[in-house]
Each structure stands twice: as structure tokens, then as C-alpha cells.
Design a protein around this motif. Structure first.
Motif, mmCIF file in Angstrom:
data_model
loop_
_atom_site.group_PDB
_atom_site.id
_atom_site.type_symbol
_atom_site.label_atom_id
_atom_site.label_comp_id
_atom_site.label_asym_id
_atom_site.label_seq_id
_atom_site.Cartn_x
_atom_site.Cartn_y
_atom_site.Cartn_z
ATOM 1 N N ILE A 30 0.845 -1.183 0.000
ATOM 2 C CA ILE A 30 0.000 0.000 0.000
ATOM 3 C C ILE A 30 0.887 1.240 0.000
ATOM 4 N N ALA A 31 0.693 2.082 -1.003
ATOM 5 C CA ALA A 31 1.469 3.312 -1.138
ATOM 6 C C ALA A 31 0.653 4.528 -0.698
ATOM 7 N N MET A 32 -0.660 4.479 -0.936
ATOM 8 C CA MET A 32 -1.557 5.567 -0.547
ATOM 9 C C MET A 32 -2.951 4.997 -0.343
ATOM 10 N N GLU A 33 -3.747 5.688 0.467
ATOM 11 C CA GLU A 33 -5.137 5.289 0.667
ATOM 12 C C GLU A 33 -6.031 6.517 0.646
ATOM 13 N N GLY A 34 -7.210 6.349 0.099
ATOM 14 C CA GLY A 34 -8.228 7.385 0.104
ATOM 15 C C GLY A 34 -9.480 6.823 0.735
ATOM 16 N N PRO A 35 -10.545 7.607 0.785
ATOM 17 C CA PRO A 35 -11.771 7.128 1.436
ATOM 18 C C PRO A 35 -12.399 5.908 0.763
ATOM 19 N N SER A 36 -12.275 5.784 -0.542
ATOM 20 C CA SER A 36 -12.834 4.614 -1.229
ATOM 21 C C SER A 36 -11.874 4.091 -2.293
ATOM 22 N N SER A 37 -10.572 4.262 -2.039
ATOM 23 C CA SER A 37 -9.571 3.789 -2.989
ATOM 24 C C SER A 37 -8.268 3.455 -2.263
ATOM 25 N N VAL A 38 -7.485 2.604 -2.902
ATOM 26 C CA VAL A 38 -6.184 2.197 -2.383
ATOM 27 C C VAL A 38 -5.199 2.208 -3.539
ATOM 28 N N GLY A 39 -4.018 2.802 -3.308
ATOM 29 C CA GLY A 39 -2.953 2.798 -4.302
ATOM 30 C C GLY A 39 -1.881 1.801 -3.907
ATOM 31 N N ILE A 40 -1.579 0.864 -4.797
ATOM 32 C CA ILE A 40 -0.570 -0.164 -4.547
ATOM 33 C C ILE A 40 0.608 0.082 -5.466
ATOM 34 N N GLY A 41 1.808 -0.023 -4.913
ATOM 35 C CA GLY A 41 3.012 0.180 -5.711
ATOM 36 C C GLY A 41 4.252 -0.128 -4.904
ATOM 37 N N ARG A 42 5.376 0.395 -5.365
ATOM 38 C CA ARG A 42 6.659 0.235 -4.675
ATOM 39 C C ARG A 42 7.180 1.603 -4.272
ATOM 40 N N ASN A 43 7.967 1.628 -3.225
ATOM 41 C CA ASN A 43 8.640 2.850 -2.785
ATOM 42 C C ASN A 43 7.671 4.018 -2.569
ATOM 43 N N ASN A 44 6.519 3.730 -1.963
ATOM 44 C CA ASN A 44 5.491 4.739 -1.651
ATOM 45 C C ASN A 44 4.923 5.442 -2.879
ATOM 46 N N LYS A 45 5.014 4.817 -4.044
ATOM 47 C CA LYS A 45 4.478 5.399 -5.272
ATOM 48 C C LYS A 45 3.415 4.465 -5.830
ATOM 49 N N PRO A 46 2.146 4.889 -5.810
ATOM 50 C CA PRO A 46 1.095 4.011 -6.322
ATOM 51 C C PRO A 46 1.178 3.843 -7.840
#
Length: 128
Positions: A30-46
Motif C-alpha cells: 500500500i502506497a496511498m489510501e483514500g476514502p474509497s480507494s487504495v494505491g498499490i506500488g513500490r517505494n510509496n508510489k502508487p
């Protein structure tokens, strides 16, 4: 060319769990999260955004790059353990090119998830 891509999912928590497990061999977290979304990636970059939707999303084909064939194999094992449906076990796909080594899994919303390595299998003890 892509910086990131977003896809709709019908159950955010189920899809997040699936993609985190399936993409862990590639360094996905998990790089970022929002109220109804999730960003997955590497090094904190979705790189992959999952957004919950009430409408069944159209099936997509998503292909992720592996650094080596072992990552392709590990993805397939992890994705199957996470509840994915096999859509092509790890192996060479010479009809694309001689070093195209990939695995395919159908995810929770019917998306075809591929992990592919384009590198030759040099200096590895793998028989693939």
C-alpha cells in the motif's frame, strides 16, 4: 508510458487483500489510501489504484513486469493462494517472443492479471 492505472472493484477490502498478496513478490504494498480507494506500488508510489464501485467493472487485462522468472513463479503461487483463478501457469509463451515468460490469474472482479519477464533465463538453476 503509464504512471499509474486505476480500476474499479466491487469489494475494496477483498480486492486490496488479493492484490497485496498477489503482487508482494514484485514488491507491491500500500502506497496511498483514500476514502474509497487504495494505491498499490513500490517505494510509496502508487502504480495501481483500486476504487470501489457499485457497478460490475468491465474485465481488464493488467500486465506487470517481473525482474526475473522466479518472480513470475512466486506471483502465480501467491495469487492462487489469495483466491485467484488460474488462467495460465508460469511458462514460456514463444508465440509472443522466445523469452516471454508469464503467468496469468483471474482476480476477484474477473480482471486478467499477468506477470511477465522478458529476460532470458541465463545463469539460473531454474529449468523454465
Amino acid at each position: 508510458m503509464f504512471d499509474h492505472i486505476g480500476i474499479g472493484v466491487t469489494n475494496l477490502s477483498e480486492s486490496t487483500a488479493f492484490y497485496l498478496k498477489a503482487l508482494k513478490p514484485l514488491g507491491g504494498e500500500i502506497a496511498m489510501e483514500g476514502p474509497s480507494s487504495v494505491g498499490i506500488g513500490r517505494n510509496n508510489k502508487p502504480s495501481l489504484w483500486l476504487s470501489e464501485t457499485k457497478v460490475q467493472p468491465s474485465h481488464m487485462h493488467l500486465a506487470f513486469t517481473a525482474e526475473n522468472r522466479s518472480q513470475v513463479d512466486a506471483f502465480h503461487v501467491a495469487a492462487m493462494a489469495a483466491g485467484g483463478k488460474d488462467n495460465g501457469p508460469p511458462g514460456l509463451r514463444p508465440h509472443y517472443h522466445e523469452n516471454y515468460y508469464a503467468a496469468f490469474v483471474i482476480g476477484p472482479d474477473g480482471h486478467n492479471i499477468e506477470v511477465v519477464c522478458h529476460q532470458p533465463n541465463i545463469g539460473n538453476s531454474e529449468s523454465n
